[in-house]
Design a protein around this motif. Structure first.
Motif, PDB file in Angstrom:
ATOM      1  N   THR A 108       0.829  -1.217   0.000  1.00 30.97           N
ATOM      2  CA  THR A 108       0.000   0.000   0.000  1.00 30.97           C
ATOM      3  C   THR A 108       0.859   1.261   0.000  1.00 30.97           C
ATOM      4  O   THR A 108       0.372   2.346   0.263  1.00 30.97           O
ATOM      5  N   LYS A 109       2.156   1.108  -0.249  1.00 35.17           N
ATOM      6  CA  LYS A 109       3.127   2.197  -0.365  1.00 35.17           C
ATOM      7  C   LYS A 109       3.458   2.869   0.969  1.00 35.17           C
ATOM      8  O   LYS A 109       3.977   3.976   0.989  1.00 35.17           O
ATOM      9  N   ASP A 110       3.141   2.241   2.084  1.00 38.00           N
ATOM     10  CA  ASP A 110       3.646   2.710   3.373  1.00 38.00           C
ATOM     11  C   ASP A 110       5.128   2.369   3.421  1.00 38.00           C
ATOM     12  O   ASP A 110       5.548   1.326   2.898  1.00 38.00           O
ATOM     13  N   SER A 111       5.937   3.238   4.053  1.00 39.14           N
ATOM     14  CA  SER A 111       7.380   3.006   4.103  1.00 39.14           C
ATOM     15  C   SER A 111       7.918   3.322   5.485  1.00 39.14           C
ATOM     16  O   SER A 111       7.442   4.238   6.148  1.00 39.14           O
ATOM     17  N   LEU A 112       8.927   2.576   5.868  1.00 39.10           N
ATOM     18  CA  LEU A 112       9.614   2.804   7.137  1.00 39.10           C
ATOM     19  C   LEU A 112      11.092   2.965   6.846  1.00 39.10           C
ATOM     20  O   LEU A 112      11.662   2.200   6.057  1.00 39.10           O
ATOM     21  N   PHE A 113      11.720   3.945   7.502  1.00 42.32           N
ATOM     22  CA  PHE A 113      13.153   4.194   7.359  1.00 42.32           C
ATOM     23  C   PHE A 113      13.763   4.187   8.750  1.00 42.32           C
ATOM     24  O   PHE A 113      13.301   4.918   9.639  1.00 42.32           O
ATOM     25  N   ALA A 114      14.796   3.369   8.962  1.00 43.96           N
ATOM     26  CA  ALA A 114      15.435   3.264  10.276  1.00 43.96           C
ATOM     27  C   ALA A 114      16.876   2.784  10.099  1.00 43.96           C
ATOM     28  O   ALA A 114      17.236   2.256   9.049  1.00 43.96           O
ATOM     29  N   GLU A 115      17.660   2.939  11.136  1.00 43.50           N
ATOM     30  CA  GLU A 115      19.030   2.415  11.118  1.00 43.50           C
ATOM     31  C   GLU A 115      19.079   0.982  11.632  1.00 43.50           C
ATOM     32  O   GLU A 115      20.013   0.253  11.349  1.00 43.50           O
ATOM     33  N   GLN A 116      18.066   0.595  12.413  1.00 51.64           N
ATOM     34  CA  GLN A 116      17.995  -0.777  12.912  1.00 51.64           C
ATOM     35  C   GLN A 116      16.538  -1.173  13.052  1.00 51.64           C
ATOM     36  O   GLN A 116      15.692  -0.365  13.461  1.00 51.64           O
ATOM     37  N   THR A 171      11.430   6.732  10.895  1.00 50.53           N
ATOM     38  CA  THR A 171      10.510   7.609  10.180  1.00 50.53           C
ATOM     39  C   THR A 171       9.562   6.722   9.386  1.00 50.53           C
ATOM     40  O   THR A 171       9.995   5.844   8.642  1.00 50.53           O
ATOM     41  N   TYR A 172       8.263   6.986   9.554  1.00 51.04           N
ATOM     42  CA  TYR A 172       7.231   6.167   8.930  1.00 51.04           C
ATOM     43  C   TYR A 172       6.379   7.052   8.026  1.00 51.04           C
ATOM     44  O   TYR A 172       5.851   8.073   8.461  1.00 51.04           O
ATOM     45  N   ARG A 173       6.238   6.648   6.790  1.00 47.53           N
ATOM     46  CA  ARG A 173       5.425   7.380   5.830  1.00 47.53           C
ATOM     47  C   ARG A 173       4.207   6.548   5.485  1.00 47.53           C
ATOM     48  O   ARG A 173       4.340   5.413   5.037  1.00 47.53           O
ATOM     49  N   SER A 174       3.017   7.140   5.714  1.00 50.79           N
ATOM     50  CA  SER A 174       1.777   6.418   5.410  1.00 50.79           C
ATOM     51  C   SER A 174       0.658   7.385   5.092  1.00 50.79           C
ATOM     52  O   SER A 174       0.522   8.421   5.737  1.00 50.79           O
ATOM     53  N   LYS A 175      -0.107   7.072   4.086  1.00 58.63           N
ATOM     54  CA  LYS A 175      -1.359   7.758   3.722  1.00 58.63           C
ATOM     55  C   LYS A 175      -1.367   9.257   4.016  1.00 58.63           C
ATOM     56  O   LYS A 175      -2.180   9.746   4.797  1.00 58.63           O
ATOM     57  N   GLY A 176      -0.449   9.991   3.421  1.00 57.81           N
ATOM     58  CA  GLY A 176      -0.466  11.442   3.536  1.00 57.81           C
ATOM     59  C   GLY A 176       0.283  12.016   4.722  1.00 57.81           C
ATOM     60  O   GLY A 176       0.273  13.228   4.935  1.00 57.81           O
ATOM     61  N   TYR A 177       0.931  11.187   5.535  1.00 58.77           N
ATOM     62  CA  TYR A 177       1.662  11.678   6.702  1.00 58.77           C
ATOM     63  C   TYR A 177       3.066  11.085   6.756  1.00 58.77           C
ATOM     64  O   TYR A 177       3.284   9.943   6.362  1.00 58.77           O
ATOM     65  N   VAL A 178       3.982  11.877   7.280  1.00 62.11           N
ATOM     66  CA  VAL A 178       5.311  11.389   7.616  1.00 62.11           C
ATOM     67  C   VAL A 178       5.470  11.620   9.111  1.00 62.11           C
ATOM     68  O   VAL A 178       5.296  12.739   9.604  1.00 62.11           O
ATOM     69  N   THR A 179       5.762  10.557   9.839  1.00 61.39           N
ATOM     70  CA  THR A 179       5.871  10.624  11.295  1.00 61.39           C
ATOM     71  C   THR A 179       7.233  10.108  11.718  1.00 61.39           C
ATOM     72  O   THR A 179       7.646   9.028  11.285  1.00 61.39           O
TER      73      THR A 179
END
Length: 184
Positions: free
Chosen positions: A124-132, A149-157
């Motif tokens: 669903t194109k949600d993405s997570l970015f982390a070092e571990q 950092t988590y990107r989902s449905k119009g938000y970056v958290t």
């Protein structure tokens, strides 16, 4: 007299042979320890592509250019020094992909420790970015206590941790440090 000497020699040979027989051990583990350092892997694999199935259905696919097998240790593990690509499949065969620069699979705990530029992307194109990021294979759960950092449905958290099922349906950023809306 000669018979007595032969008898003494025969008994001496038997005694020596029995002593040697009972003092020698053939312990293969001890022999293997002599020929290999405990710090060396027992196996090295190149270009691996391992597929895991559950009830005949593909549930995961692990791809890596190199793997070191340390199953000779008390707490055995497999190391992936050049990173991995891990595809996780749900029941409808939708694929979540996780990549990292480095990984370790701990055999006794079913944990995969993914490190360095970890990126997870869902169908669903949600993405997570982390070092571990850790993946618990038995619980099918992703988590970290490192900044993520988590990107989902119009938000970056962004936050100080992340917790989710493998499909990101129960995704939660822990200790939110920032959130902003984006237009897609």
């Amino acid at each position: 007299m000669q018979k007595q000497q032969i008898h003494i020699i025969k008994n001496s040979v038997i005694a020596i042979a029995m002593t040697l027989f009972f003092t020698c051990k053939n312990n293969l583990k001890d022999v293997n320890k002599l020929s290999m350092s405990a710090n060396d892997p027992v196996g090295v694999s190149d270009s691996i592509n391992v597929k895991y199935t559950d009830s005949g259905r593909l549930s995961a696919n692990l791809i890596s250019p190199k793997m070191f097998d340390f199953s000779n240790r008390a707490f055995s593990f497999s190391e992936f020094p050049d990173g991995i690509i891990l595809h996780l499949y749900d029941k409808s065969n939708a694929q979540t992909t996780i990549i990292s620069d480095y990984a370790i699979i701990y055999n006794n705990t079913d944990l995969i420790d993914l490190r360095g530029n970890v990126i997870a992307a869902t169908p669903t194109k949600d993405s997570l970015f982390a070092e571990q990021l850790y993946y618990d294979q038995s619980k099918e759960w992703l988590f970290t206590n490192q900044p993520a950092t988590y990107r989902s449905k119009g938000y970056v958290t962004s936050g100080i941790g992340f917790d989710s099922d493998k499909d990101f349906k129960k995704a939660e950023v822990l200790g939110v440090t920032g959130q902003f809306a984006i237009q897609e």
